[in-house]
Scaffold this motif. Sequence first.
Motif, PDB file in Angstrom:
ATOM      1  N   ARG A 189      -9.828 -47.908  30.555  1.00 20.47           N
ATOM      2  CA  ARG A 189      -9.996 -47.166  31.809  1.00 20.47           C
ATOM      3  C   ARG A 189      -9.065 -47.711  32.894  1.00 20.47           C
ATOM      4  O   ARG A 189      -8.417 -46.942  33.621  1.00 20.47           O
ATOM      5  CB  ARG A 189     -11.448 -47.282  32.259  1.00 20.47           C
ATOM      6  N   GLY A 190      -8.954 -49.036  33.004  1.00 19.05           N
ATOM      7  CA  GLY A 190      -8.078 -49.628  34.005  1.00 19.05           C
ATOM      8  C   GLY A 190      -6.611 -49.309  33.763  1.00 19.05           C
ATOM      9  O   GLY A 190      -5.840 -49.093  34.707  1.00 19.05           O
ATOM     10  N   ILE A 191      -6.209 -49.268  32.484  1.00 16.22           N
ATOM     11  CA  ILE A 191      -4.817 -48.942  32.157  1.00 16.22           C
ATOM     12  C   ILE A 191      -4.499 -47.507  32.555  1.00 16.22           C
ATOM     13  O   ILE A 191      -3.436 -47.209  33.125  1.00 16.22           O
ATOM     14  CB  ILE A 191      -4.555 -49.187  30.657  1.00 16.22           C
ATOM     15  N   LEU A 192      -5.418 -46.586  32.266  1.00  9.63           N
ATOM     16  CA  LEU A 192      -5.199 -45.191  32.656  1.00  9.63           C
ATOM     17  C   LEU A 192      -5.174 -45.045  34.175  1.00  9.63           C
ATOM     18  O   LEU A 192      -4.336 -44.318  34.734  1.00  9.63           O
ATOM     19  CB  LEU A 192      -6.280 -44.302  32.047  1.00  9.63           C
ATOM     20  N   ASP A 193      -6.081 -45.744  34.847  1.00  7.39           N
ATOM     21  CA  ASP A 193      -6.082 -45.680  36.314  1.00  7.39           C
ATOM     22  C   ASP A 193      -4.805 -46.269  36.895  1.00  7.39           C
ATOM     23  O   ASP A 193      -4.395 -45.923  38.006  1.00  7.39           O
ATOM     24  CB  ASP A 193      -7.295 -46.432  36.866  1.00  7.39           C
ATOM     25  N   GLY A 194      -4.176 -47.189  36.139  1.00  6.25           N
ATOM     26  CA  GLY A 194      -2.938 -47.802  36.612  1.00  6.25           C
ATOM     27  C   GLY A 194      -1.715 -46.929  36.456  1.00  6.25           C
ATOM     28  O   GLY A 194      -0.620 -47.332  36.868  1.00  6.25           O
ATOM     29  N   GLY A 195      -1.851 -45.751  35.836  1.00  5.30           N
ATOM     30  CA  GLY A 195      -0.727 -44.821  35.769  1.00  5.30           C
ATOM     31  C   GLY A 195      -0.331 -44.376  34.380  1.00  5.30           C
ATOM     32  O   GLY A 195       0.518 -43.488  34.239  1.00  5.30           O
ATOM     33  N   ALA A 196      -0.901 -44.963  33.326  1.00  4.32           N
ATOM     34  CA  ALA A 196      -0.552 -44.549  31.972  1.00  4.32           C
ATOM     35  C   ALA A 196      -1.089 -43.147  31.695  1.00  4.32           C
ATOM     36  O   ALA A 196      -2.122 -42.734  32.232  1.00  4.32           O
ATOM     37  CB  ALA A 196      -1.120 -45.531  30.959  1.00  4.32           C
ATOM     38  N   VAL A 197      -0.379 -42.417  30.831  1.00  4.35           N
ATOM     39  CA  VAL A 197      -0.827 -41.075  30.460  1.00  4.35           C
ATOM     40  C   VAL A 197      -1.547 -41.069  29.116  1.00  4.35           C
ATOM     41  O   VAL A 197      -2.170 -40.076  28.741  1.00  4.35           O
ATOM     42  CB  VAL A 197       0.364 -40.089  30.416  1.00  4.35           C
ATOM     43  N   ALA A 198      -1.461 -42.172  28.388  1.00  3.43           N
ATOM     44  CA  ALA A 198      -2.141 -42.330  27.109  1.00  3.43           C
ATOM     45  C   ALA A 198      -2.165 -43.812  26.782  1.00  3.43           C
ATOM     46  O   ALA A 198      -1.386 -44.598  27.351  1.00  3.43           O
ATOM     47  CB  ALA A 198      -1.460 -41.542  26.003  1.00  3.43           C
ATOM     48  N   VAL A 199      -3.052 -44.211  25.867  1.00  5.92           N
ATOM     49  CA  VAL A 199      -3.154 -45.618  25.478  1.00  5.92           C
ATOM     50  C   VAL A 199      -3.220 -45.706  23.953  1.00  5.92           C
ATOM     51  O   VAL A 199      -4.002 -44.986  23.311  1.00  5.92           O
ATOM     52  CB  VAL A 199      -4.401 -46.298  26.085  1.00  5.92           C
ATOM     53  N   LEU A 200      -2.410 -46.610  23.390  1.00  8.79           N
ATOM     54  CA  LEU A 200      -2.465 -46.940  21.977  1.00  8.79           C
ATOM     55  C   LEU A 200      -2.883 -48.402  21.845  1.00  8.79           C
ATOM     56  O   LEU A 200      -2.287 -49.273  22.487  1.00  8.79           O
ATOM     57  CB  LEU A 200      -1.101 -46.744  21.308  1.00  8.79           C
TER      58      LEU A 200
END
Length: 508
Positions: A189-200
């Motif tokens: 959740r923090g990575i997405l809130d930081g601006g990423a559009v997807a996470v692997l």
Amino acid sequence: MKRKLPGITRTLAARGKSPAAFERRRARPAAMWVPLLALAALPAGISAQNEAGAATITADDLRLRIGALAHDSMRGRATPSPELDKAARHIARRFEEFGLQPADGDSYLQEYPLTASRAGSPGRQLLEIDGPGGGTVDVSDYLAVPGGRGEAAGPLAIVTPGGADPPTGAVAVMRVTPEDTRRGLESVRGILDGGAVAVLLAVDAPDDYFAGIRRFYERERLAVGMPEELGAPVALVRTRALPETLRAALASGAGTNAYEATVRTHSVFREERAFNTIGWIEGSDPDLRGEFVVFTAHMDHVGVGRPVDGDSIYNGADDDASGTAAIIELAQAFASLETPPRRSLVFLTVSGEERGLLGSGWYAENPLFPLGATVANLNIDMIGRNWRDTVVAIGANESTLGTTLRQTLREHPELGLAMIDDPWPEENFYFRSDHYNFARKGVPVLFFFTGTHEDYHGPNDEPDRILYDKTARITRLIFHLGQRVADAEQRPEWDPAAYRRVVGGSGR
């Protein structure tokens, strides 16, 4: 917003003396009334009224109640299921029949929302990596994380837990070990809130570990309320499926601008609902009736499962029809008293325990009786098997409830019971039953339990394997303990060290 408590000056309706209840009492074997003949010989200080109430708790009653709850027609009472709803309404009718007051307006049922979710069809998922050695990753090497869905594309950016945010618009990739997978998921959740559009999450995992995760994600999971939709695709990918240059960059933590990725994942959601069943008896002391002793057990089990010797119904007679039947017997016993205990009593059967303590968790967050005024939770889960003379009281060393329990046992040698501490600390049973949701909110707890067995979570947990006499004696013990706690001048007190460990803060 908290619901307003029902008017606690309402007169209890007949205190269990409905015509149906009266006829059942008349039909009971005469032997159950034998203890009443000995009341004159009771030690001083033991209430004849309370002994009469305890005498209504019988092995024959428990046999009937467990037999009804764990019958094949109940199909294992899975959460959610029509059969679990049937059990909740069955218990509600018993509470009404005994004269208990409904806790939620005019209803004995507390409804709460559930969402079932699972990873969607592999055919609707995609992981494509553009760059040296890249291509479309085989579906056997990646897995959508439930909650993430949609499609996104962007440059790959390597991130680490607690590290700098990825560039806006990037597909973040994080290397995790099997031991770190949970921590990696918690950081999404923090990575997405930081601006990423997807996470692997690139996991170094052997075949059996990744296969286990796949089975877990593809199996339907339950959550209370609507789980957070991540609003972006999130997936696990096996590190070995990534291009060699990218694997090296992940291993060293060095960034690379050589890759872009397209990620598409899909999750399936379904809204459900389940019930807790709650009835209560108003206390007799005007100064203490605003405080509550809560008795709990879970009425659900695991439903229908893999057949064993042709039997696919997991009846859950011990787990936890035994505890649920005890709650019904306790409600009837206390309702039979001409004068209730000084504090009010709450009888709560919850659902969703087998799916993660869901019903008790909902109640703890949405209590119908203030948790700050709840002086104790006495939880009953699996009291029908194993030793004939021993009961485990988990939490007995955390508060003065343990001392009160020991006093109660000394005063009632006729029960023939011994209390022991948890002999299986490695099993973490403290965190695996519904009392935990009360304890973490600061309510002193005791968890009555007689251990697992070879039929645990299997189709052979049948009513004919229950030790009914022992179950009745444990239920009478809890009756006497509940009466003592409800009548005491002082409410139970936590051990300060235990409070800090379970609840946090400085303790009481």
